[in-house]
Design an enzyme around this catalytic site. Structure first.
Site: not given
Length: 833
Positions: A694, A771, A804
């Protein structure tokens, strides 16, 4: 590639010459056989030469015979025979401590008579108990399922009414985004044992404090269900649609603002509730294709999401009040400028400060200015009572503002609230009383920070409890301060020993579930903070009497005796002078591998793990055995985690340096740390890698770009942002302003100089195509840049339809297998330059 097998092959190669040249003197066949022996020797010599060259080449590639002499360690045992940490026993939960949560119950008299009531499930029995009175027990429901109109339903969520007479039950739950769900809701009457169905496909249902009404959201409209009438009695809104959300957040408000699935708040007695009306009509739509949802699908499924990217229109959010008595809803004036619909304010928090009064916080879209409005619901008016600049930083969104009711006998002459504000550059508790006061009473101060805000308030003793970093920014201790004695901070947990604590309080603030989270094995205990007796032996708390332990994790302690878990060493690193000549001192920890030997020369690889997002923290002294320990144990690598500039809990100046230039200081600090480790005699400076997910994935790429192969030779980037124009507006603009305001900053913060990244030996990029947070678009745009500039020193792993967290269809297993195996290949030199 097991080490033992490889070593055995090396020994076989060395043994062949001794056997060939072994001869006995005086053999009568010697002269006759000499030509044959020579021929054999020539043949075997050729074979040996070929094998030796092959072995040397293989050793060169796998690192066993490189200049550093690095060898993969035994994967199962240390030199003394202890078990090592492996990916398998991390996955199966071997090292996961058991932690319990209490669903504390707030009854109408909790504030004046706190019995420490909590809700629990024991042997499929849902029961209310008291931490204060062991004999108190009220069974609410038996079993984990029920039947209604002949159909069986499994209980997914059960919430008791404040007076404990009814239960709100959710079944058939379907996950939506990070926090939100849809489900069918029922009401169960304890007295009559009767079920009533509220409805299907509800996104929210919340008890009123009166224990009779339930506000719920269906198809983005708000309704009132009456337990007395056993039916829905009112429809509060009628404009709910796919574009207009009433009482629940849209995607960006759920993810970045409220961090919750609700946007509706009852007043203390249930005569009113406040709610958000979110209109995302102007918000841009992002379409995500899904490829492997069904074996029957030959076309991708397209799902669209309203996702405001940086500099594009945000949802328009209004604060509304609903009055049950008059069945009337109206919009509150909180400063929205109808003339500027492209730049609406952010409405970040709502707190009731009386039955008919509330405060709400708003900021501009870039979080530069915080405005607090005082709303008098009975008079239907509002006024801004304070407006404060962030002074070069930003306003973080908070959710812990705490209502303090009036009580003249306790010295509280007016209603008020406890909040968090920067005091001399550090976040501290402040008290506003009355609630429309413009200047606060400062409750705490110093070069340390209050974490999150007030944790609880003892309404009888006038005490505010909070978690803070007073001892160290890498620890969390529980403290207390009395409203009548500002700045006199009292420790509740034992600060003589390093510790990270969490705390969950009963409704009246008298009882607390203290959770010790590290650095040693976690435990949990219930403490009576008003007890006149204290513990004979101090374990955690120095104030209050321990009633009992909820969890000691004795089984985990026993299990850990079998393993040699590499330990964390917490430290402060001086990374050298900054642009002003002042030392940059950051929090860090390292994990040394099993059987570490500092006399080895140019031997150990270094595995950096980073997140590094604004106001985040990774260097915290909690107990955890995870992937970092696997890397240290299985690859003989030193693991290093550095919280560089921009991270939290070291003051406003330390974190706000990154404003408008994300990726700059953060990357510099990782590089400076890598330079220090690369200079250590026992480190192989050619085997320093960086891994992040991330924001950490972004920081990995940004660091490789800025470093250009000088210190970091390898990188692993998972689900990275690569251009901040692609990320959501609320998060990004808090730290970068808009692209229109800060074009140069966005240009510098993007991962664009891929020819510099090409100087690294190799890097790995991984992303999930589904995502909804950091869109796959980021990685595709980056891959396109690599193609355009003929950069080829990388590997890619794509996970179909994973979000994610990368978990869909066994993806989480695969991604960590890949991270471990790829790092092994890097450290053993098996990537071709």
């Amino acid at each position: 590639m097991e080490t033992n097998d490889e070593n055995r092959e090396d020994r076989d190669v060395e043994r062949i010459p001794d056997e060939l040249f072994r001869r006995r003197k005086g053999n009568k066949w010697e002269k006759l056989l000499k030509p044959g022996v020579i021929l054999i020797l020539l043949v075997w010599g050729s074979v040996l030469l070929a094998k030796t060259i092959s072995s040397l080449e293989r050793c060169k590639n796998d690192g066993k015979s490189s200049d550093s002499g690095y060898r993969l360690p035994n994967s199962s045992y240390t030199e003394d025979g202890s078990l090592k940490v492996s990916l398998r026993n991390v996955r199966n939960g071997t090292f996961v401590p058991k932690l319990q949560s209490l669903q504390w119950i707030s009854t109408p008299d909790s504030y004046v008579s706190d019995k420490g009531l909590f809700f629990t499930v024991s042997n499929e029995t849902h029961v209310v108990r008291s931490v204060f009175d062991e004999g108190f027990s009220q069974v609410l429901f038996e079993g984990n399922s029920f039947k209604f109109e002949g159909q069986s339903y499994k209980i997914d969520l059960l919430v008791t009414s404040p007076d404990l007479t009814r239960l709100l039950i959710r079944t058939e739950t379907v996950s939506n985004w990070r926090h939100s769900t849809f489900g069918s809701y029922f009401v169960y009457n304890n007295a009559t044992s009767q079920f009533d169905k509220i409805g299907d496909n509800l996104s929210l249902a919340i008890w009123s404090p009166n224990s009779l009404d339930i506000a719920y959201v269906q198809d983005n409209d708000i309704y009132i269900y009456s337990c007395k009438d056993r039916r829905t009695v009112r429809r509060v809104t009628e404009d709910g649609s796919s574009q207009v959300f009433n009482g629940r957040p849209d995607w960006v408000y759920e993810e970045e603002v409220l961090e919750d699935d609700k946007a509706l708040w009852w007043s203390p007695k249930g005569d009113y509730f406040a709610f958000y009306k979110i209109d995302e009509t102007a918000v841009g739509e992002f379409v995500i294709p899904y490829y492997v949802q069904s074996d029957e699908d030959v076309y991708s499924q397209l799902r669209s999401i309203k996702y405001p990217k940086s500099g594009t229109p945000n949802p328009k959010v209004g604060l509304w009040i609903y009055e049950l008595k008059d069945n009337y809803a109206y919009s509150v004036d909180i400063g929205y400028d109808e003339k500027d619909p492209e730049s609406p304010i952010l409405v970040t928090e709502v707190t009731w400060v009386d039955e008919s009064k509330l405060i709400t916080k708003t900021t501009d879209r870039s979080s530069d200015t915080l405005t607090v409005f005082f709303v008098n619901v009975s008079r239907r008016n509002s006024e801004p009572v304070r407006k404060t600049s962030s002074e070069g930083g930003w306003w973080e969104i908070t959710h812990n503002t705490l209502y303090v009711p009036q009580n003249e006998s306790s010295g509280r002459l007016s209603e008020g609230y406890v909040d968090v504000m920067p005091i001399n550059g550090y976040n501290h508790l402040v008290y506003f009383s009355p609630a429309n006061a413009t200047e606060p009473i400062v409750l705490t101060e110093g070069n340390w920070e209050v974490v999150n805000g007030p944790a609880a308030f003892d309404y009888e003793m006038n005490i505010v409890y909070f978690l803070g970093t007073k001892k160290s920014s890498t620890e969390r201790h529980l403290y207390a301060v009395n409203l009548a004695e500002p700045k006199n901070v009292i420790e509740v947990t034992d600060t003589s020993k390093n510790g990270v604590y969490d705390a969950s309080f009963s409704a009246g603030g008298r009882f607390v579930l203290i959770t010790y989270k590290g650095p040693r094995v976690p435990y949990q205990k219930i403490v009576d903070l008003r007890s006149l007796k204290t513990d004979k032996v101090v374990t955690g708390n120095v104030i209050g009497k321990t009633l009992y332990y909820l969890e000691k994790n004795q089984n985990l302690k026993e299990e850990l005796r079998k393993y040699a878990v590499p330990s964390k060493k917490f430290q402060q690193l001086n990374l050298g002078p900054d642009d002003n000549g002042d030392d940059v001192v950051v929090n860090s920890y390292e994990i040394l591998p099993n059987d570490f030997n500092e006399t080895k020369k140019d031997y150990y690889p270094v595995f950096f793990y980073a997140y590094g997002g604004p106001n985040s923290q990774q260097v915290l002294q909690n107990f955890a055995v995870g992937f970092n320990e696997v890397i240290a144990s299985q690859l003989d690598a030193i693991v290093v985690v550095v919280d560089g500039r921009g991270t939290g809990f070291k003051g406003t100046h330390f974190r706000s340096l990154v404003r408008d230039r994300l990726g700059d200081y953060e990357a510099r600090d990782q590089i400076s740390a890598a330079a220090q480790y690369g200079a250590k005699s026992y480190v192989d400076a050619e085997k320093i890698s960086l891994f992040g997910w991330s924001y950490g994935g972004y920081l990995t790429l940004k660091t490789l770009e800025k470093d250009a192969g000088k210190h970091f030779k390898y990188g692993m980037s998972v689900a990275p942002v690569t251009d901040w124009r692609f990320y959501d507006s609320v998060y990004t603009e808090r730290y970068m302003h808009t692209p229109q305001e800060n074009p140069k900053g966005y240009e510098m913060s993007s991962v664009a100089n891929v020819t510099a990244i090409a100087h690294a030996k190799r890097f790995l990029l991984m992303h999930g195509t589904g995502d909804d947070n950091v869109h796959f678009q980021n990685s595709l745009k980056f891959l396109d840049l690599l193609d355009l500039h003929s950069v080829e020193n990388y590997d890619v792993q794509i996970f179909p339809d994973s979000d994610h967290s990368i978990r869909y269809h066994n993806a989480n297993t695969i991604i960590y297998d890949k991270l471990l195996s790829w790092t092994r290949l890097a450290y053993t030199g098996q990537f071709i330059d």
